[in-house]
Structures are given as structure tokens and as C-alpha cells.
Scaffold this motif. Structure first.
Motif, PDB file in Angstrom:
ATOM      1  N   UNK A   1      30.910  31.090  34.341  1.00 53.99           N
ATOM      2  CA  UNK A   1      31.243  31.589  35.602  1.00 53.99           C
ATOM      3  C   UNK A   1      31.967  33.151  35.615  1.00 53.99           C
ATOM      4  N   UNK A   2      31.611  34.327  35.878  1.00 57.23           N
ATOM      5  CA  UNK A   2      32.186  35.333  35.821  1.00 57.23           C
ATOM      6  C   UNK A   2      33.261  35.463  36.737  1.00 57.23           C
ATOM      7  N   UNK A   3      34.153  36.276  36.479  1.00 58.17           N
ATOM      8  CA  UNK A   3      35.278  36.628  37.495  1.00 58.17           C
ATOM      9  C   UNK A   3      35.013  37.426  38.700  1.00 58.17           C
ATOM     10  N   UNK A   4      34.219  38.162  38.504  1.00 54.59           N
ATOM     11  CA  UNK A   4      33.449  38.747  39.879  1.00 54.59           C
ATOM     12  C   UNK A   4      32.865  37.696  41.012  1.00 54.59           C
ATOM     13  N   UNK A   5      32.076  36.823  40.279  1.00 54.88           N
ATOM     14  CA  UNK A   5      31.553  35.675  41.278  1.00 54.88           C
ATOM     15  C   UNK A   5      32.676  34.942  41.819  1.00 54.88           C
ATOM     16  N   UNK A   6      33.459  34.443  41.044  1.00 55.17           N
ATOM     17  CA  UNK A   6      34.566  33.572  41.570  1.00 55.17           C
ATOM     18  C   UNK A   6      35.244  34.088  42.392  1.00 55.17           C
ATOM     19  N   UNK A   7      35.764  35.363  42.229  1.00 53.05           N
ATOM     20  CA  UNK A   7      36.562  36.236  43.050  1.00 53.05           C
ATOM     21  C   UNK A   7      36.105  36.458  44.390  1.00 53.05           C
ATOM     22  N   UNK A   8      34.896  36.570  44.467  1.00 54.30           N
ATOM     23  CA  UNK A   8      34.236  37.163  45.576  1.00 54.30           C
ATOM     24  C   UNK A   8      33.886  35.580  46.433  1.00 54.30           C
ATOM     25  N   UNK A   9      33.538  34.715  45.728  1.00 55.42           N
ATOM     26  CA  UNK A   9      33.029  33.464  46.317  1.00 55.42           C
ATOM     27  C   UNK A   9      34.385  32.845  47.111  1.00 55.42           C
ATOM     28  N   UNK A  10      35.613  32.851  46.205  1.00 58.29           N
ATOM     29  CA  UNK A  10      36.679  32.195  46.744  1.00 58.29           C
ATOM     30  C   UNK A  10      37.701  33.134  47.570  1.00 58.29           C
ATOM     31  N   UNK A  11      38.006  33.929  46.725  1.00 52.22           N
ATOM     32  CA  UNK A  11      39.102  35.132  47.198  1.00 52.22           C
ATOM     33  C   UNK A  11      38.512  35.726  48.489  1.00 52.22           C
ATOM     34  N   UNK A  12      37.218  36.093  48.504  1.00 50.12           N
ATOM     35  CA  UNK A  12      36.664  36.482  49.916  1.00 50.12           C
ATOM     36  C   UNK A  12      36.825  35.697  50.904  1.00 50.12           C
ATOM     37  N   UNK A  13      37.153  34.443  50.860  1.00 53.27           N
ATOM     38  CA  UNK A  13      37.361  33.664  51.986  1.00 53.27           C
ATOM     39  C   UNK A  13      38.492  34.160  52.725  1.00 53.27           C
ATOM     40  N   UNK A  14      39.730  34.660  52.014  1.00 56.72           N
ATOM     41  CA  UNK A  14      40.805  35.132  52.507  1.00 56.72           C
ATOM     42  C   UNK A  14      40.597  36.532  53.098  1.00 56.72           C
ATOM     43  N   UNK A  15      40.047  37.679  52.042  1.00 54.99           N
ATOM     44  CA  UNK A  15      39.783  38.793  52.248  1.00 54.99           C
ATOM     45  C   UNK A  15      38.863  39.352  53.085  1.00 54.99           C
ATOM     46  N   UNK A  16      37.753  38.597  53.201  1.00 57.04           N
ATOM     47  CA  UNK A  16      36.639  39.249  53.887  1.00 57.04           C
ATOM     48  C   UNK A  16      36.333  38.300  55.170  1.00 57.04           C
ATOM     49  N   UNK A  17      36.412  36.984  54.895  1.00 59.48           N
ATOM     50  CA  UNK A  17      36.130  36.114  56.220  1.00 59.48           C
ATOM     51  C   UNK A  17      37.276  35.571  56.868  1.00 59.48           C
ATOM     52  N   UNK A  18      38.435  36.099  56.384  1.00 61.02           N
ATOM     53  CA  UNK A  18      39.686  35.538  57.179  1.00 61.02           C
ATOM     54  C   UNK A  18      39.839  34.321  57.723  1.00 61.02           C
ATOM     55  N   UNK A  19      39.353  33.339  56.703  1.00 63.91           N
ATOM     56  CA  UNK A  19      39.257  31.859  56.766  1.00 63.91           C
ATOM     57  C   UNK A  19      40.935  31.601  57.168  1.00 63.91           C
ATOM     58  N   UNK A  20      41.154  30.722  58.336  1.00 58.75           N
ATOM     59  CA  UNK A  20      42.713  30.451  58.602  1.00 58.75           C
ATOM     60  C   UNK A  20      42.972  29.374  57.280  1.00 58.75           C
ATOM     61  N   UNK A  21      44.460  29.484  57.195  1.00 61.74           N
ATOM     62  CA  UNK A  21      45.139  28.328  56.199  1.00 61.74           C
ATOM     63  C   UNK A  21      44.622  27.067  56.637  1.00 61.74           C
ATOM     64  N   UNK A  22      44.513  26.606  57.774  1.00 63.35           N
ATOM     65  CA  UNK A  22      44.300  25.117  57.909  1.00 63.35           C
ATOM     66  C   UNK A  22      42.861  25.098  57.732  1.00 63.35           C
ATOM     67  N   UNK A  23      41.807  25.870  57.940  1.00 61.85           N
ATOM     68  CA  UNK A  23      40.467  25.620  57.461  1.00 61.85           C
ATOM     69  C   UNK A  23      40.369  25.843  55.904  1.00 61.85           C
TER      70      UNK A  23
END
Length: 116
Positions: free
Chosen positions: A59-81
Motif C-alpha cells: 500500500x502506497x502512502x498516496x493511496x492510504x492518505x487519499x483513501x483515509x485522510x481524504x475522508x476528513x479533507x475532501x468529503x468532510x465526514x463528521x467525527x460521529x460518522x
């Protein structure tokens, strides 16, 4: 309530890259959009377990960062979700890195005093 499990290996055998437009259909962005967001935002889903299982490459850092970090930065997923998300991995380092991307971006969001 539903408990959903998503295996990366069911999505792709070669998870790679950050952006769909540049890196193609095995990117972290595509995985996040198609396999994670819809479940986290579904009120009927109690837990979403993402399984970083055996694939043909690391797993590359770019894949993991975008898949998981993007939940916060791009999709603005709430803390409860986000609290519905469980990450499992064959390699403990992959799990740790994925969780670290989420917590790092959540921390930055908190410092900016932004609540979703």
C-alpha cells in the motif's frame, strides 16, 4: 443497523496512487468515493470495517492518505460518522498509517475550529 465489511482486494489487486484522474481506477480517491463514503454517510450503517488485505503490491502512502485522510479533507465526514470506521490490516503498519492520516487531518481540522 448494518455492519459492513469492505476488502481492498475486492476493489483492486493493485491499489496505487492518489487521484482517479491521474492514477486511474485503482486510486485512493476512487476507493474512498466508491467503497467508504457511501457507507459512512448511511445512517443505517453502524460499523464499516475496511480490510487492507493481501494485494499484489504494498500500500502506497498516496493511496492510504487519499483513501483515509481524504475522508476528513475532501468529503468532510463528521467525527460521529468517522467513529463508525474500523480499519483492519494484514500488516499492522498499514493500519497504523491509515489511522494516523485520519487523526492528523482531524487534529488540523480541530485547530481551525471547524466542526462537521
Amino acid at each position: 443497523m448494518k455492519n459492513i465489511k469492505v476488502k481492498v482486494s475486492s476493489f483492486t489487486k493493485e491499489p496505487y496512487g492518489r487521484y482517479q484522474k491521474i492514477d486511474g481506477t485503482s486510486s485512493g480517491e476512487q476507493f474512498r468515493k466508491e467503497e467508504i463514503v457511501k457507507h459512512l454517510q448511511n445512517p443505517e450503517v453502524e460499523t464499516l470495517t475496511v480490510i487492507l488485505d493481501a494485494v499484489n503490491m504494498d500500500y502506497t502512502s498516496s493511496f492510504l492518505s487519499e483513501a483515509f485522510g481524504g475522508l476528513v479533507t475532501k468529503d468532510k465526514i463528521s467525527d460521529s460518522d468517522l467513529s463508525k470506521l474500523i480499519i483492519e490490516a494484514d500488516d499492522p503498519l498499514d493500519k497504523s498509517r491509515s489511522e494516523r492520516y485520519i487523526s492528523s487531518f482531524k487534529s488540523k481540522r480541530a485547530k481551525k475550529n471547524i466542526e462537521f
